[in-house]
Design an enzyme around this catalytic site. Structure first.
Site, PDB file in Angstrom:
ATOM      1  N   GLU A   7       0.824  -1.219   0.000  1.00 13.31           N
ATOM      2  CA  GLU A   7       0.000   0.000   0.000  1.00 13.31           C
ATOM      3  C   GLU A   7       0.855   1.265   0.000  1.00 13.31           C
ATOM      4  O   GLU A   7       0.556   2.227  -0.712  1.00 13.31           O
ATOM      5  CB  GLU A   7      -0.975   0.000   1.179  1.00 13.31           C
ATOM      6  CG  GLU A   7      -2.076  -1.032   1.064  1.00 13.31           C
ATOM      7  CD  GLU A   7      -2.924  -0.878  -0.190  1.00 13.31           C
ATOM      8  OE1 GLU A   7      -3.143   0.254  -0.661  1.00 13.31           O
ATOM      9  OE2 GLU A   7      -3.361  -1.918  -0.724  1.00 13.31           O
ATOM     10  N   HIS A  10       2.061   2.110  -3.443  1.00 11.86           N
ATOM     11  CA  HIS A  10       1.078   2.848  -4.252  1.00 11.86           C
ATOM     12  C   HIS A  10       1.178   4.347  -3.954  1.00 11.86           C
ATOM     13  O   HIS A  10       1.220   5.177  -4.865  1.00 11.86           O
ATOM     14  CB  HIS A  10      -0.348   2.392  -3.935  1.00 11.86           C
ATOM     15  CG  HIS A  10      -0.710   1.038  -4.434  1.00 11.86           C
ATOM     16  ND1 HIS A  10      -0.504   0.621  -5.727  1.00 11.86           N
ATOM     17  CD2 HIS A  10      -1.314  -0.012  -3.791  1.00 11.86           C
ATOM     18  CE1 HIS A  10      -0.949  -0.618  -5.865  1.00 11.86           C
ATOM     19  NE2 HIS A  10      -1.444  -1.028  -4.701  1.00 11.86           N
TER      20      HIS A  10
END
Length: 189
Positions: A7, A10
């Site tokens: 995550e 990203h």
């Protein structure tokens, strides 16, 4: 931690491409607390761990980003690709520790199962997230090549849950074979 790194990757890619949304939201951190999704990080894995079958999965809270702030064409595809790429990089690093024997000799012989598990988990996360079905990263990569709101894209969103279940149960053996092949290639085990 692999899901957290996924995550954060990203968010970092979005930040590099011009979008500060994840940074402003405090999500560019390796602290797992901001990434916990109560359902996906706690409830679903706990329930699955208690059920027979041994299949346990979960997810983290997606890192927010604004695609309109990205300064490159197909920016969302790059942001989406960063997550699975981080998992493959982690798998390669831990595979090198296994292949070189450094990780095992530094940590002791009993570290081999732990290192192997880290490699397997990260290959699986990378492969699974590349499946081109919403909300997985592969769909963002695929859909970046189609016009916004095309009928093709809309049909995927409409039937995403059914498609994911069909892939998990119907093509799970393909993913398993690919996982095994990549694991053996990387680790030599």
């Amino acid at each position: 931690m692999s899901v957290v790194i996924h995550e954060v990757s990203h968010g970092w890619m979005a930040y590099i491409l011009g979008d500060p949304t994840a940074k402003m939201a405090g999500r560019l951190t390796l602290n797992p607390i901001p990434h916990i999704d109560p359902v996906g990080s706690i409830i679903v894995p706990l329930v699955l761990a208690l059920l027979p079958g041994g299949i346990v999965f979960g997810w983290a809270k997606p890192v927010p980003y604004n695609p309109y702030n990205l300064k490159v064409k197909n920016g969302p595809a790059y942001v989406a690709l960063a997550g699975p790429a981080s998992n493959f990089i982690i798998a390669i690093i831990f595979s090198l520790l296994i292949r070189s024997g450094v990780g095992v000799s530094l940590l002791g012989v009993s570290a081999l199962p732990i290192l192997s598990t880290i490699v397997l988990i990260n290959i699986m996360l990378g492969l699974f997230n590349l499946i081109p079905v919403p909300p997985l990263d592969g769909s963002t990569i695929l859909f970046s090549f189609f016009p916004y709101r095309s009928k093709f894209v809309e049909s995927f969103y409409r039937y995403q849950f059914i498609i994911i279940l069909a892939i998990i149960f119907g093509a799970g053996f393909i993913i398993d074979k690919l996982l095994t092949l990549i694991f053996h290639f990387l680790t030599g085990l």
